[in-house]
Design a protein around this motif. Structure first.
Motif, short mmCIF file in Angstrom:
data_model
loop_
_atom_site.label_atom_id
_atom_site.label_comp_id
_atom_site.label_asym_id
_atom_site.label_seq_id
_atom_site.Cartn_x
_atom_site.Cartn_y
_atom_site.Cartn_z
N ASP B 225 -1.80 11.89 4.78
CA ASP B 225 -0.61 12.63 5.19
C ASP B 225 -0.28 12.49 6.66
OD1 ASP B 225 0.20 13.59 2.81
OD2 ASP B 225 -1.00 15.44 2.92
N ALA B 226 -1.33 12.56 7.47
CA ALA B 226 -1.11 12.50 8.91
C ALA B 226 -0.47 11.17 9.29
CB ALA B 226 -2.44 12.67 9.64
N LEU B 227 -0.97 10.10 8.70
CA LEU B 227 -0.44 8.78 8.99
C LEU B 227 1.03 8.69 8.58
CD1 LEU B 227 -1.07 5.79 9.84
CD2 LEU B 227 -1.50 5.36 7.41
N LEU B 228 1.32 9.17 7.37
CA LEU B 228 2.69 9.11 6.87
C LEU B 228 3.62 9.89 7.80
CD1 LEU B 228 2.34 9.52 3.00
CD2 LEU B 228 2.51 7.43 4.35
N GLN B 229 3.17 11.10 8.15
CA GLN B 229 4.01 11.96 8.97
C GLN B 229 4.30 11.32 10.32
OE1 GLN B 229 2.39 15.92 9.64
NE2 GLN B 229 3.85 16.58 8.09
N GLN B 230 3.26 10.71 10.85
CA GLN B 230 3.38 10.09 12.17
C GLN B 230 4.46 8.99 12.16
OE1 GLN B 230 -0.38 8.59 13.45
NE2 GLN B 230 0.43 7.81 15.38
N HIS B 231 4.66 8.38 11.00
CA HIS B 231 5.63 7.29 10.93
C HIS B 231 6.84 7.65 10.08
CE1 HIS B 231 2.91 4.85 13.22
NE2 HIS B 231 1.94 5.22 12.41
N ARG B 232 7.14 8.94 10.07
CA ARG B 232 8.35 9.42 9.41
C ARG B 232 8.46 8.99 7.95
NH1 ARG B 232 12.37 11.08 12.76
NH2 ARG B 232 13.93 10.27 11.34
N LEU B 233 7.33 8.99 7.27
CA LEU B 233 7.34 8.69 5.83
C LEU B 233 6.91 9.95 5.11
CD1 LEU B 233 5.58 5.24 6.04
CD2 LEU B 233 7.96 5.61 5.37
N GLU B 234 7.41 10.12 3.86
CA GLU B 234 7.08 11.34 3.16
C GLU B 234 7.13 11.12 1.67
OE1 GLU B 234 8.57 15.39 4.71
OE2 GLU B 234 9.70 15.00 2.88
N MET B 235 6.10 11.62 0.96
CA MET B 235 6.15 11.58 -0.49
C MET B 235 7.19 12.58 -0.95
SD MET B 235 4.09 9.34 -1.71
CE MET B 235 3.40 9.65 -3.34
N PRO B 236 7.91 12.29 -2.06
CA PRO B 236 8.92 13.23 -2.53
C PRO B 236 8.28 14.56 -2.87
CG PRO B 236 8.92 11.21 -3.84
CD PRO B 236 7.77 11.13 -2.92
N PHE B 237 9.12 15.60 -2.83
CA PHE B 237 8.66 16.93 -3.14
C PHE B 237 7.98 16.94 -4.51
CE2 PHE B 237 9.38 21.11 -5.03
CZ PHE B 237 8.77 21.90 -4.07
N GLY B 238 6.81 17.58 -4.61
CA GLY B 238 6.15 17.69 -5.90
C GLY B 238 5.00 16.71 -6.07
N PHE B 239 5.04 15.61 -5.29
CA PHE B 239 3.92 14.67 -5.34
C PHE B 239 2.79 15.19 -4.47
CE2 PHE B 239 6.72 11.68 -7.20
CZ PHE B 239 5.91 10.74 -7.81
N ASN B 240 1.61 15.09 -4.95
CA ASN B 240 0.49 15.49 -4.14
C ASN B 240 -0.21 14.24 -3.62
OD1 ASN B 240 -1.71 16.49 -2.92
ND2 ASN B 240 -2.44 17.72 -4.66
N GLY B 241 0.17 13.87 -2.39
CA GLY B 241 -0.34 12.63 -1.82
C GLY B 241 -1.85 12.57 -1.77
N SER B 242 -2.49 13.66 -1.34
CA SER B 242 -3.92 13.56 -1.11
C SER B 242 -4.72 13.45 -2.41
CB SER B 242 -4.41 14.73 -0.26
OG SER B 242 -3.58 15.85 -0.47
N ALA B 243 -4.07 13.75 -3.54
CA ALA B 243 -4.77 13.60 -4.81
C ALA B 243 -4.85 12.15 -5.26
CB ALA B 243 -4.07 14.44 -5.89
#
Ligand SMILES: Nc1ncnc2c1ncn2[C@@H]1O[C@H](COP(=O)(O)OP(=O)(O)O)[C@@H](O)[C@H]1O
Ligand SMILES: [Mg+2]
Lengths: 328, 251, 254
Positions: B225-243
């Motif tokens: 998550d931290a990496l994605l956030q740092q580069h303005r990327l985001e999983m759509p609402f409802g997806f649990n990235g860390s899973a």
């Protein structure tokens, strides 16, 4: 102004056709290398832009609307060669694909709607650029005046063709007065819209305006020194006034102009008319006292148009420097 | 390790002076599908245009062992197919069939050979029936398929797709995944669409400000998550990235 | 806020005229139109023959008379002008329905209306039976430079797209209450034209990139070439042959 088949006589259609084919041939040869490299799709999409611009209306007065002709605008944005090629393609496709304008009338339609406004308009643009400041505002002002002038040149060109190819008993003097008068009005819309459109392009992509490629960034950014609107309005009013005076002069006081014509040697003397008559359409030179006047106006207009178009072509050939393509 | 594509120290600035690529290094193994992720303006499209020499920066681009230079541009362009973001830019001929024929015709193919090539390319994306259609009235999904076919007709080794899901409805997107999974090619997929990347690509790289900032298995990248956030990327609402960490990806 | 006609006149049908190679159709149509344009206006019978020929053409080509009539609207402004001529023209006056008009003007009016209508009808049949890319390929075979026809091809391809985009810009402006009535209120329209030009230019660059990516080196491949047989040339020559014959007889007779 998409004249249909049979509007001018066949001889005029063929002669103007030859002039148009020759001129566009030169333009194609001149732009060949640039076009091959990169600009064929670009020219095509620019042509689609001009085509679309001709279909959309802008308000003129009290809810009446007009539409752009686009010859001068194309020449100033793309350069006179490319501009005239692009507008020619628009006119040819309109005739061939949309049956808009006669196929046998293509010679004069291309001449009047593409070649004269693009090259003539560009020459006027260069001329006006000499008297306006070297700024973005100057470019906009010159565009407006040149676009207005291009439409008037085009009307003059048609009138001259009428002199040779008239198919109806309406004299050259009448056609000239009506055409030039009406096109001064049409030209105001053309000028204002072209100027504002070029201004909009200058504001975000000045590098795309061929006619401004001689200015650097600082000069382009400096648009405040010219009160554009005032300048444009004053210019338009002056042009209008000029148009009105000339046409009044032509209609009410033929002797005056004839006097000028004879004094300056434009018309030898009235007795010589018979000589030249054979190449003119009978209709266009009706009335003896009007005749030499008509010939004088036609001669002066013809010289103006030829000078403008010739200068436009010359300027184009001399200035030809391929723009820096962003990619190979 | 057999590399389909290698990029070393690629730098490029646009004529207006803006630096779009600032030293990109990249290695793609043959037969893999790799997602290129990154925010708007990161330089993804600019990178794609370098892969077959439309843009030329400083640095080295090697395709299937052949180092791109002035003399082998044609061969490189045959090897690397690019599907542009706006299919309208890629479909410029009067009919889809002619668009697909454009590339091979430039390679000198004519007649029956050319027709067979067109037929095969359209077949690969299930769009044989589009051949006679003019492109401007196709649906978004049909346009995308046609655009892919125009690149496939060159019989490339690598296919680069620039944001292929943009403008597609969910069904079109689903069909696109299937089409791409069916291709036996090395794929480089530029996208914002993270679930799409996850479904299609074993590996992902993140590009930001003209350099590669992260690289790894897609599931791992998307779980960070931290990496994605740092580069303005985001999983759509409802997806649990860390899973995603232990989920196997691709097919 | 009309969009004019961005759509080509092509009528999807199968007819002998549809199937002729485009270059012979273009050559035939142009030759016919020129012979009509040269025909002396006094030879009314000649124009009657031309009209019959056009009717036959419309029949054979299956483009339909309704279609022809609606598309003829394009020449209306000039026909309206032609109707005015008898009233503004000089010369000997005659009475028509109690109104005094110029005899010569009547002839001129007839001349323009007849020739414009027949010419436009021929063009409409040509465009109605030939798809646009084929028209361009035909021009090419008639020695119009490829440069010219390729640019025209791109223009046709992207015209619809640009018209749609301008339409959307207009809708966006209108929906925010923009309703200009005077020229000096047209700035937003001109600004959107400027924006449109920039977008068109940028699209041109991207299309070029897409072409280069597929091996384009400055020469468009010729994918629609079709060489006509002698038979096809002869078929297409029927119309201009008729036109020229009638025109010559009319010239001699008047
Ligand atoms: N033709 C161009 N001229 C100048 N700058 C450009 C051009 N195309 C892209 N850029 C700039 O280069 C950077 C990278 O753009 P791009 O590769 O399109 O990014 P992405 O595809 O990742 O969104 C951006 O800052 C963009 O503004
Ligand atoms: Mg991009």
């Amino acid at each position: 102004m998409h004249a249909p088949d049979g509007f001018l006589n066949a001889g005029t259609a063929v002669a103007t056709g030859a002039v148009s084919v020759g001129t566009i041939g030169v333009a194609l040869r001149q732009t060949r290398e640039v076009l091959k490299e990169k600009q064929i799709p670009l020219a095509g999409i620019a042509a689609a832009f001009i085509f679309a611009a001709q279909m959309f209306n802008f308000p003129v007065a009290a809810g009446t609307t007009g539409h752009l002709l686009g010859g001068a605008l194309a020449a100033i944005l793309l350069g006179p060669h490319m501009g005239s090629i692009v507008v020619t393609i628009v006119v040819v496709v309109q005739a061939l694909v949309f049956a808009d304008g006669g196929l046998s009338a293509l010679g004069y339609n291309v001449l009047n709607m593409a070649i004269v406004p693009a090259y003539g308009g560009y020459a006027l643009y260069r001329l006006f650029r000499r008297v306006v400041p070297k700024t973005g505002g100057g470019v906009v002002t010159a565009t407006g005046l040149a676009a207005l002038g291009s439409v008037v040149l085009s009307a003059m060109a048609f009138s001259i063709q009428w002199l040779f190819g008239a198919t109806a008993p309406v004299s050259f003097a009448e056609v000239f007065t009506a055409m030039v008068g009406v096109h001064f009005l049409i030209g105001i819309g053309e000028g204002v819209i072209s100027a504002m459109a070029v201004g909009a392009v200058l504001a975000s992509r000045a590098d795309l305006v061929y006619g401004a490629s001689d200015l650097d960034r600082a000069q382009l950014a400096d648009s405040r020194k010219v009160p554009i609107r005032t300048f444009a309005i004053v210019g338009l009013l002056a042009a209008l006034f000029f148009g009105a005076v000339v046409s009044q002069f032509a209609v009410d006081n033929p002797d005056g102009l004839e006097r000028v014509a004879i004094d300056t040697g434009f018309v030898e003397s009235e007795e010589d008319h018979a000589l030249g008559n054979s190449i003119f359409a009978d209709y266009a030179t009706e009335g003896l006292e009007n005749e030499s006047l008509s010939l004088a106006i036609a001669g002066i207009s013809g010289t103006l148009i030829t000078l403008a178009v010739g200068w436009g072509i010359f300027a184009a050939v001399r200035e030809r420097k391929p723009k820096q393509p962003a990619s190979v | 390790m057999n590399l389909a594509l290698e990029v070393r120290d690629l730098e490029f600035s646009y004529p207006d002076g803006r630096q779009a690529l600032g030293g990109v290094d990249l290695a793609i193994e043959t037969g893999t599908r790799v997602a290129v992720l990154g925010p708007n303006g990161a330089g993804k499209t600019t990178l794609a245009l370098h892969l077959n020499g439309i843009l030329r920066g400083s640095g080295v681009v090697t395709v299937g062992g052949l180092e791109l230079n002035d003399d082998n541009l044609n061969e490189i362009r045959r090897r690397v197919g690019i599907v542009f973001q706006d299919a309208n830019d890629q479909l410029f001929m009067p009919t889809v069939g002619e668009d697909v024929a454009f590339g091979p015709a430039n390679l000198g193919l004519r007649g029956a050979e050319l027709e067979a090539r067109v037929e095969a390319a359209l077949g690969e994306v299930d769009a044989t029936e589009l051949a006679q259609r003019p492109p401007h009235h196709l649906s978004g999904g049909e346009k995308r398929s046609a655009a892919i076919a125009t690149a496939l007709a060159m019989e490339p080794q690598i296919l680069v797709l620039d944001e292929p899901t943009s403008g597609l409805d969910p069904l079109g997107r689903r069909e696109l995944v299937q089409t791409l999974q069916g291709l036996d090619l090395t794929l480089l997929v530029i996208t914002h669409d993270l679930p799409f990347a996850l479904e299609l690509c074993q590996r992902s790289i993140i590009v930001d400000r003209g350099t590669v900032v992260a690289e790894g298995p897609t599931a791992e990248i998307l779980a960070n998550d931290a990496l994605l956030q740092q580069h303005r990327l985001e999983m759509p609402f409802g997806f649990n990235g860390s899973a995603l960490g232990d989920r196997s990806t691709g097919s | 806020m009309g969009t004019g006609h961005a759509h080509a006149l092509y009528v999807h049908e199968h007819s002998p005229i549809h199937h002729l190679p485009p270059q012979v159709k273009i050559a035939g149509a142009v030759a016919f139109i020129f012979s009509v344009a040269i025909t002396p206006r006094e030879a009314m019978w000649a124009f009657a023959i031309y009209a019959v020929a056009i009717a036959a053409l419309v029949r054979i080509s299956k483009v339909g008379f309704g279609f022809l009539l609606t598309r003829l609207i394009g020449v209306l402004p000039f026909i309206a002008f032609a109707f005015l001529i008898p009233f503004i023209a000089s010369g000997e006056q005659v009475d028509v329905l109690g109104i005094s008009v110029s005899r010569d003007g009547l002839w001129a009016s007839w001349n323009i209306i007849a020739k414009a209508t027949i010419g436009a009808s021929t063009s409409i049949v040509l465009a109605g039976t030939t798809e646009v890319p084929d028209l361009l390929a035909g021009m090419n075979r008639l020695r119009v430079p490829t440069l010219f026809t390729s640019i025209a091809g791109f223009m046709i391809r992207y015209l619809g797209l640009i018209v749609d985009e301008i339409g959307r810009m207009r809708t966006a402006m209108t929906s925010r209450g923009y309703d200009p009535r005077w020229l000096w209120q047209a700035k937003p329209i001109a600004a959107s034209a400027g924006a449109m030009f920039i977008r068109s230019y940028e699209r041109g660059e991207r299309v070029h990139d897409a072409m280069v990516a597929r091996g384009y080196q400055g020469e468009m491949p010729e994918l629609r070439r079709r060489d006509p047989s002698v038979q096809e040339w002869l078929t297409a020559a029927a119309l201009p042959a008729l036109g020229i014959t009638v025109m010559v007889i009319a010239m001699v007779a008047t």
